[in-house]
Scaffold this motif. Structure first.
Motif, PDB file in Angstrom:
ATOM      1  N   ILE A  47      -3.863  -2.022 -15.675  1.00 32.15           N
ATOM      2  CA  ILE A  47      -3.656  -1.303 -14.417  1.00 32.15           C
ATOM      3  C   ILE A  47      -4.783  -1.637 -13.462  1.00 32.15           C
ATOM      4  CG2 ILE A  47      -4.854   0.783 -15.212  1.00 32.15           C
ATOM      5  CD1 ILE A  47      -2.707   2.401 -13.605  1.00 32.15           C
ATOM      6  N   ASN A  48      -4.471  -1.674 -12.167  1.00 34.63           N
ATOM      7  CA  ASN A  48      -5.485  -1.906 -11.137  1.00 34.63           C
ATOM      8  C   ASN A  48      -5.022  -1.327  -9.806  1.00 34.63           C
ATOM      9  OD1 ASN A  48      -4.044  -4.821 -11.642  1.00 34.63           O
ATOM     10  ND2 ASN A  48      -4.127  -4.296  -9.470  1.00 34.63           N
ATOM     11  N   GLN A  49      -5.962  -1.185  -8.872  1.00 38.29           N
ATOM     12  CA  GLN A  49      -5.618  -0.749  -7.523  1.00 38.29           C
ATOM     13  C   GLN A  49      -4.869  -1.879  -6.830  1.00 38.29           C
ATOM     14  OE1 GLN A  49      -6.361   2.804  -7.728  1.00 38.29           O
ATOM     15  NE2 GLN A  49      -6.480   2.394  -5.563  1.00 38.29           N
ATOM     16  N   THR A  50      -3.886  -1.535  -6.013  1.00 35.73           N
ATOM     17  CA  THR A  50      -3.088  -2.527  -5.299  1.00 35.73           C
ATOM     18  C   THR A  50      -2.895  -2.111  -3.849  1.00 35.73           C
ATOM     19  OG1 THR A  50      -0.979  -1.471  -5.808  1.00 35.73           O
ATOM     20  CG2 THR A  50      -1.797  -3.073  -7.410  1.00 35.73           C
ATOM     21  N   ASP A  51      -2.386  -3.040  -3.066  1.00 37.75           N
ATOM     22  CA  ASP A  51      -1.945  -2.694  -1.719  1.00 37.75           C
ATOM     23  C   ASP A  51      -0.469  -2.288  -1.788  1.00 37.75           C
ATOM     24  OD1 ASP A  51      -0.404  -5.062  -1.825  1.00 37.75           O
ATOM     25  OD2 ASP A  51      -1.782  -6.175  -0.539  1.00 37.75           O
ATOM     26  N   ALA A  52       0.125  -2.002  -0.672  1.00 46.35           N
ATOM     27  CA  ALA A  52       1.523  -1.547  -0.634  1.00 46.35           C
ATOM     28  C   ALA A  52       2.502  -2.603  -1.133  1.00 46.35           C
ATOM     29  CB  ALA A  52       1.896  -1.120   0.784  1.00 46.35           C
ATOM     30  N   ASN A  53       2.081  -3.867  -1.148  1.00 45.32           N
ATOM     31  CA  ASN A  53       2.938  -4.962  -1.613  1.00 45.32           C
ATOM     32  C   ASN A  53       2.690  -5.336  -3.069  1.00 45.32           C
ATOM     33  OD1 ASN A  53       4.225  -5.339   0.924  1.00 45.32           O
ATOM     34  ND2 ASN A  53       2.350  -6.313   1.652  1.00 45.32           N
ATOM     35  N   GLU A  54       1.989  -4.498  -3.794  1.00 46.11           N
ATOM     36  CA  GLU A  54       1.690  -4.674  -5.219  1.00 46.11           C
ATOM     37  C   GLU A  54       0.729  -5.826  -5.498  1.00 46.11           C
ATOM     38  OE1 GLU A  54       5.319  -4.668  -7.530  1.00 46.11           O
ATOM     39  OE2 GLU A  54       5.821  -2.654  -6.865  1.00 46.11           O
ATOM     40  N   ASN A  55      -0.071  -6.204  -4.505  1.00 46.29           N
ATOM     41  CA  ASN A  55      -1.106  -7.215  -4.703  1.00 46.29           C
ATOM     42  C   ASN A  55      -2.409  -6.521  -5.075  1.00 46.29           C
ATOM     43  OD1 ASN A  55       0.508  -9.491  -3.849  1.00 46.29           O
ATOM     44  ND2 ASN A  55       0.335  -8.627  -1.790  1.00 46.29           N
ATOM     45  N   TRP A 110       1.399   5.826  -5.787  1.00 45.60           N
ATOM     46  CA  TRP A 110       0.349   6.241  -4.858  1.00 45.60           C
ATOM     47  C   TRP A 110      -0.905   6.583  -5.653  1.00 45.60           C
ATOM     48  CZ3 TRP A 110      -0.978   5.848  -0.036  1.00 45.60           C
ATOM     49  CH2 TRP A 110      -2.011   6.651   0.464  1.00 45.60           C
ATOM     50  N   ASN A 111      -2.041   6.081  -5.187  1.00 43.49           N
ATOM     51  CA  ASN A 111      -3.311   6.331  -5.862  1.00 43.49           C
ATOM     52  C   ASN A 111      -4.434   6.335  -4.834  1.00 43.49           C
ATOM     53  OD1 ASN A 111      -4.420   6.883  -8.459  1.00 43.49           O
ATOM     54  ND2 ASN A 111      -5.470   4.922  -8.379  1.00 43.49           N
ATOM     55  N   GLY A 112      -4.217   7.116  -3.764  1.00 45.82           N
ATOM     56  CA  GLY A 112      -5.177   7.181  -2.664  1.00 45.82           C
ATOM     57  C   GLY A 112      -6.371   8.066  -2.974  1.00 45.82           C
ATOM     58  N   SER A 113      -7.062   8.482  -1.948  1.00 47.31           N
ATOM     59  CA  SER A 113      -8.279   9.288  -2.070  1.00 47.31           C
ATOM     60  C   SER A 113      -8.025  10.546  -2.902  1.00 47.31           C
ATOM     61  CB  SER A 113      -8.778   9.678  -0.674  1.00 47.31           C
ATOM     62  OG  SER A 113      -9.955  10.423  -0.778  1.00 47.31           O
ATOM     63  N   GLY A 114      -8.881  10.800  -3.890  1.00 52.76           N
ATOM     64  CA  GLY A 114      -8.751  11.967  -4.761  1.00 52.76           C
ATOM     65  C   GLY A 114      -7.846  11.740  -5.962  1.00 52.76           C
ATOM     66  N   TYR A 115      -7.203  10.590  -6.026  1.00 52.84           N
ATOM     67  CA  TYR A 115      -6.280  10.273  -7.122  1.00 52.84           C
ATOM     68  C   TYR A 115      -6.941   9.328  -8.124  1.00 52.84           C
ATOM     69  CZ  TYR A 115      -2.205  12.108  -4.583  1.00 52.84           C
ATOM     70  OH  TYR A 115      -1.307  12.908  -3.942  1.00 52.84           O
ATOM     71  N   GLN A 116      -6.508   9.427  -9.360  1.00 51.17           N
ATOM     72  CA  GLN A 116      -6.840   8.466 -10.403  1.00 51.17           C
ATOM     73  C   GLN A 116      -5.538   8.123 -11.113  1.00 51.17           C
ATOM     74  OE1 GLN A 116      -9.632  10.964 -12.614  1.00 51.17           O
ATOM     75  NE2 GLN A 116     -11.172   9.389 -12.270  1.00 51.17           N
ATOM     76  N   ALA A 117      -5.441   6.889 -11.603  1.00 45.49           N
ATOM     77  CA  ALA A 117      -4.270   6.467 -12.369  1.00 45.49           C
ATOM     78  C   ALA A 117      -4.741   5.758 -13.625  1.00 45.49           C
ATOM     79  CB  ALA A 117      -3.384   5.538 -11.538  1.00 45.49           C
ATOM     80  N   ARG A 118      -3.968   5.913 -14.686  1.00 43.36           N
ATOM     81  CA  ARG A 118      -4.226   5.178 -15.925  1.00 43.36           C
ATOM     82  C   ARG A 118      -2.891   4.773 -16.521  1.00 43.36           C
ATOM     83  NH1 ARG A 118      -6.601   9.899 -19.956  1.00 43.36           N
ATOM     84  NH2 ARG A 118      -4.655  11.075 -20.206  1.00 43.36           N
ATOM     85  N   ILE A 119      -2.957   3.882 -17.477  1.00 46.55           N
ATOM     86  CA  ILE A 119      -1.755   3.343 -18.104  1.00 46.55           C
ATOM     87  C   ILE A 119      -1.870   3.572 -19.607  1.00 46.55           C
ATOM     88  CG2 ILE A 119      -2.652   1.003 -18.378  1.00 46.55           C
ATOM     89  CD1 ILE A 119       0.080   0.066 -17.128  1.00 46.55           C
TER      90      ILE A 119
END
Length: 142
Positions: A47-55, A110-119
């Protein structure tokens, strides 16, 4: 010493089932993974941070990644989780089962400010489910 001799001479103990290798959970340059090797194959999730186009973009407002079962010998169930403002982890979207092998790109979440994501993933032994294993979290700029 006597106890060890007694145990060694009293029975032959056999094990059946699955032997678990070490579970790797790490991050490098904004990409986090969880991985377990099953000897002849493995399951892995990235998992990683991406832009709106999944890059890939470390400062993006989204998170995405990949699920992979590389001939682990069992089905692997994968999913993504989110934590908003440190309120606790919850599953986002559906669980994806992959067997006997394959790679699936996750949806962008969505993983903007205040969010964390994991897989996360777990082995599905057919009659039971293995323990859940999750990556470290990603968030904007981390």
């Amino acid at each position: 010493m006597a106890a060890a001799t007694l145990l060694a001479g009293s029975a032959v103990i056999g094990f059946s089932g699955v032997a678990n290798a070490a579970i790797v959970s790490s991050c490098s340059q904004g990409v986090c993974e969880v991985y377990e090797d099953m000897g002849s194959g493995y399951c892995q999730a990235l998992i990683n941070q991406t832009d709106a186009n999944e890059n890939y973009y470390l400062y993006g407002n989204f998170a995405g990644g990949f699920y992979e079962n590389q001939n682990a010998g069992y089905t692997c169930d994968f999913w993504m989780e989110r934590n908003v403002n440190s309120t606790g982890w919850y599953q986002v979207g559906s669980t994806t089962a992959i067997a006997p092998s394959g790679v699936v790109q996750t949806p962008n979440i969505w993983n903007g400010s205040g969010y964390q994501a994991r897989i996360c993933f777990r082995f599905n032994w057919g009659s039971s489910l293995g323990a859940a294993h999750c990556s470290p979290p990603v968030s904007i700029g981390v």
